[in-house]
Design a protein around this motif. Structure first.
Motif, PDB file in Angstrom:
ATOM      1  N   LYS A 156       0.839  -1.186   0.000  1.00 11.23           N
ATOM      2  CA  LYS A 156       0.000   0.000   0.000  1.00 11.23           C
ATOM      3  C   LYS A 156       0.877   1.240   0.000  1.00 11.23           C
ATOM      4  O   LYS A 156       2.013   1.189   0.459  1.00 11.23           O
ATOM      5  N   ILE A 157       0.341   2.349  -0.510  1.00 11.87           N
ATOM      6  CA  ILE A 157       1.025   3.619  -0.300  1.00 11.87           C
ATOM      7  C   ILE A 157       0.375   4.284   0.906  1.00 11.87           C
ATOM      8  O   ILE A 157      -0.777   4.003   1.242  1.00 11.87           O
ATOM      9  N   GLY A 158       1.141   5.146   1.559  1.00 14.81           N
ATOM     10  CA  GLY A 158       0.624   5.876   2.701  1.00 14.81           C
ATOM     11  C   GLY A 158       0.676   7.368   2.445  1.00 14.81           C
ATOM     12  O   GLY A 158       1.562   7.857   1.750  1.00 14.81           O
ATOM     13  N   ILE A 159      -0.289   8.073   3.004  1.00 16.36           N
ATOM     14  CA  ILE A 159      -0.291   9.535   2.983  1.00 16.36           C
ATOM     15  C   ILE A 159      -0.384   9.979   4.440  1.00 16.36           C
ATOM     16  O   ILE A 159      -1.255   9.524   5.185  1.00 16.36           O
ATOM     17  N   VAL A 160       0.522  10.854   4.834  1.00 21.57           N
ATOM     18  CA  VAL A 160       0.549  11.321   6.217  1.00 21.57           C
ATOM     19  C   VAL A 160      -0.506  12.413   6.400  1.00 21.57           C
ATOM     20  O   VAL A 160      -0.445  13.457   5.761  1.00 21.57           O
ATOM     21  N   LYS A 161      -1.475  12.144   7.266  1.00 21.72           N
ATOM     22  CA  LYS A 161      -2.543  13.112   7.575  1.00 21.72           C
ATOM     23  C   LYS A 161      -2.119  14.025   8.724  1.00 21.72           C
ATOM     24  O   LYS A 161      -2.318  15.226   8.679  1.00 21.72           O
ATOM     25  N   THR A 162      -1.524  13.429   9.760  1.00 21.20           N
ATOM     26  CA  THR A 162      -0.970  14.206  10.866  1.00 21.20           C
ATOM     27  C   THR A 162       0.301  13.511  11.343  1.00 21.20           C
ATOM     28  O   THR A 162       0.469  12.307  11.167  1.00 21.20           O
ATOM     29  N   GLY A 163       1.207  14.289  11.948  1.00 23.34           N
ATOM     30  CA  GLY A 163       2.421  13.697  12.497  1.00 23.34           C
ATOM     31  C   GLY A 163       3.587  13.749  11.527  1.00 23.34           C
ATOM     32  O   GLY A 163       3.640  14.583  10.620  1.00 23.34           O
ATOM     33  N   LEU A 164       4.502  12.805  11.699  1.00 25.74           N
ATOM     34  CA  LEU A 164       5.720  12.750  10.889  1.00 25.74           C
ATOM     35  C   LEU A 164       6.191  11.304  10.813  1.00 25.74           C
ATOM     36  O   LEU A 164       6.272  10.618  11.830  1.00 25.74           O
ATOM     37  N   ILE A 165       6.518  10.861   9.611  1.00 25.59           N
ATOM     38  CA  ILE A 165       6.992   9.498   9.374  1.00 25.59           C
ATOM     39  C   ILE A 165       8.377   9.585   8.742  1.00 25.59           C
ATOM     40  O   ILE A 165       8.622  10.429   7.882  1.00 25.59           O
TER      41      ILE A 165
ATOM     42  N   ILE B  74      -3.632   3.080   1.152  1.00 21.77           N
ATOM     43  CA  ILE B  74      -4.481   2.648   0.042  1.00 21.77           C
ATOM     44  C   ILE B  74      -3.721   1.592  -0.765  1.00 21.77           C
ATOM     45  O   ILE B  74      -2.539   1.758  -1.073  1.00 21.77           O
ATOM     46  N   ASN B  75      -4.406   0.489  -1.067  1.00 25.55           N
ATOM     47  CA  ASN B  75      -3.750  -0.582  -1.824  1.00 25.55           C
ATOM     48  C   ASN B  75      -3.748  -0.259  -3.323  1.00 25.55           C
ATOM     49  O   ASN B  75      -4.379   0.699  -3.770  1.00 25.55           O
ATOM     50  N   LYS B  76      -3.048  -1.071  -4.058  1.00 22.59           N
ATOM     51  CA  LYS B  76      -2.834  -0.811  -5.487  1.00 22.59           C
ATOM     52  C   LYS B  76      -4.144  -0.733  -6.277  1.00 22.59           C
ATOM     53  O   LYS B  76      -4.339   0.188  -7.078  1.00 22.59           O
ATOM     54  N   ASP B  77      -5.044  -1.696  -6.053  1.00 15.17           N
ATOM     55  CA  ASP B  77      -6.307  -1.710  -6.810  1.00 15.17           C
ATOM     56  C   ASP B  77      -7.128  -0.459  -6.532  1.00 15.17           C
ATOM     57  O   ASP B  77      -7.655   0.168  -7.454  1.00 15.17           O
ATOM     58  N   ASN B  78      -7.230  -0.084  -5.254  1.00 10.78           N
ATOM     59  CA  ASN B  78      -8.005   1.114  -4.906  1.00 10.78           C
ATOM     60  C   ASN B  78      -7.329   2.390  -5.402  1.00 10.78           C
ATOM     61  O   ASN B  78      -8.000   3.341  -5.799  1.00 10.78           O
ATOM     62  N   LEU B  79      -5.992   2.393  -5.376  1.00  8.86           N
ATOM     63  CA  LEU B  79      -5.275   3.564  -5.894  1.00  8.86           C
ATOM     64  C   LEU B  79      -5.556   3.754  -7.375  1.00  8.86           C
ATOM     65  O   LEU B  79      -5.792   4.879  -7.829  1.00  8.86           O
ATOM     66  N   LEU B  80      -5.561   2.673  -8.136  1.00 13.36           N
ATOM     67  CA  LEU B  80      -5.847   2.779  -9.569  1.00 13.36           C
ATOM     68  C   LEU B  80      -7.264   3.303  -9.814  1.00 13.36           C
ATOM     69  O   LEU B  80      -7.489   4.113 -10.714  1.00 13.36           O
ATOM     70  N   ILE B  81      -8.215   2.861  -9.005  1.00 13.93           N
ATOM     71  CA  ILE B  81      -9.592   3.372  -9.110  1.00 13.93           C
ATOM     72  C   ILE B  81      -9.603   4.875  -8.837  1.00 13.93           C
ATOM     73  O   ILE B  81     -10.213   5.658  -9.571  1.00 13.93           O
ATOM     74  N   LEU B  82      -8.922   5.280  -7.769  1.00 11.53           N
ATOM     75  CA  LEU B  82      -8.875   6.693  -7.386  1.00 11.53           C
ATOM     76  C   LEU B  82      -8.230   7.543  -8.481  1.00 11.53           C
ATOM     77  O   LEU B  82      -8.753   8.598  -8.849  1.00 11.53           O
ATOM     78  N   LEU B  83      -7.097   7.076  -9.015  1.00 11.06           N
ATOM     79  CA  LEU B  83      -6.394   7.841 -10.048  1.00 11.06           C
ATOM     80  C   LEU B  83      -7.222   7.954 -11.327  1.00 11.06           C
ATOM     81  O   LEU B  83      -7.155   8.956 -12.032  1.00 11.06           O
TER      82      LEU B  83
END
Length: 196
Positions: A35-44, A94-103
């Protein structure tokens, strides 16, 4: 632009929202990226260690930025370091399949995603060039040319960014400041005008 503002209520349902505590590892080095991650709050941060035990920070992911995006479609999807929260954080995955749907269905998100990916490539090229410079002095000058004036939290954090030991950088900063090769004002470093 805040990438989260681009998501409709329907889009948000494609994500898994996780909360990680400071110091918690979200993904381990060598783990396969699913999955890819997007940081909503904090720091990674993505951190590994050299054979000598020196911490290597591969990437610092701030609010609204992505991680895993360079791995998800790669032929080798293993993380190169531990993905760790350096502050309490909320991360949207978000996993790969859902990311492709979103994009496919959200053009604004697609454009922002591609922009973030391009920025990541620029950052990676910067780090490659930085590491290709053999002397500590060259690294510091190149770094400051790109990022000056640069305010650092600690000499250790700056040393990590330059892939140098704390001791080496501390001596170098003192020497270059005395020689007028860099300017130091508290915890801010810059280069003299018309010097380089």
């Amino acid at each position: 632009m805040d990438i989260f503002n681009l998501l409709t209520t329907k889009d948000q349902k494609l994500f898994e929202i996780v909360h990680v505590k400071k110091g918690q590892i979200l993904f381990h080095e060598e783990e396969i990226c699913e999955k890819i991650g997007i940081v909503k709050t904090g720091l990674i941060k993505i951190i590994s260690y050299s054979l000598s035990g020196m911490e290597i920070i591969y990437n610092e992911i701030k609010l609204g930025h992505l991680f895993g995006n360079n791995l998800l479609f790669s032929s080798d999807r293993r993380y190169r370091g531990n993905v760790i929260a350096t502050l309490d954080s909320e991360v949207w995955l978000i996993n790969k399949d859902n990311l492709l749907i979103l994009l496919e269905n959200n053009k604004s998100f697609l454009e922002t995603y591609l922009s973030l990916q391009a920025d990541f490539s620029k950052t990676l090229n910067f780090k490659i060039k930085l590491l290709s410079l053999s002397s500590a002095e060259e690294r510091l000058i190149y770094f400051l040319k790109e990022k000056q004036p640069y305010r650092y939290q600690s000499i250790t954090s700056l040393a990590n960014e330059l892939y140098l030991s704390r001791e080496t950088l501390s001596r170098l900063v003192s020497k270059m400041e005395k020689e007028g090769l860099i300017l130091k004002n508290g915890k801010t470093l810059s280069l003299p005008r018309n010097k380089y």
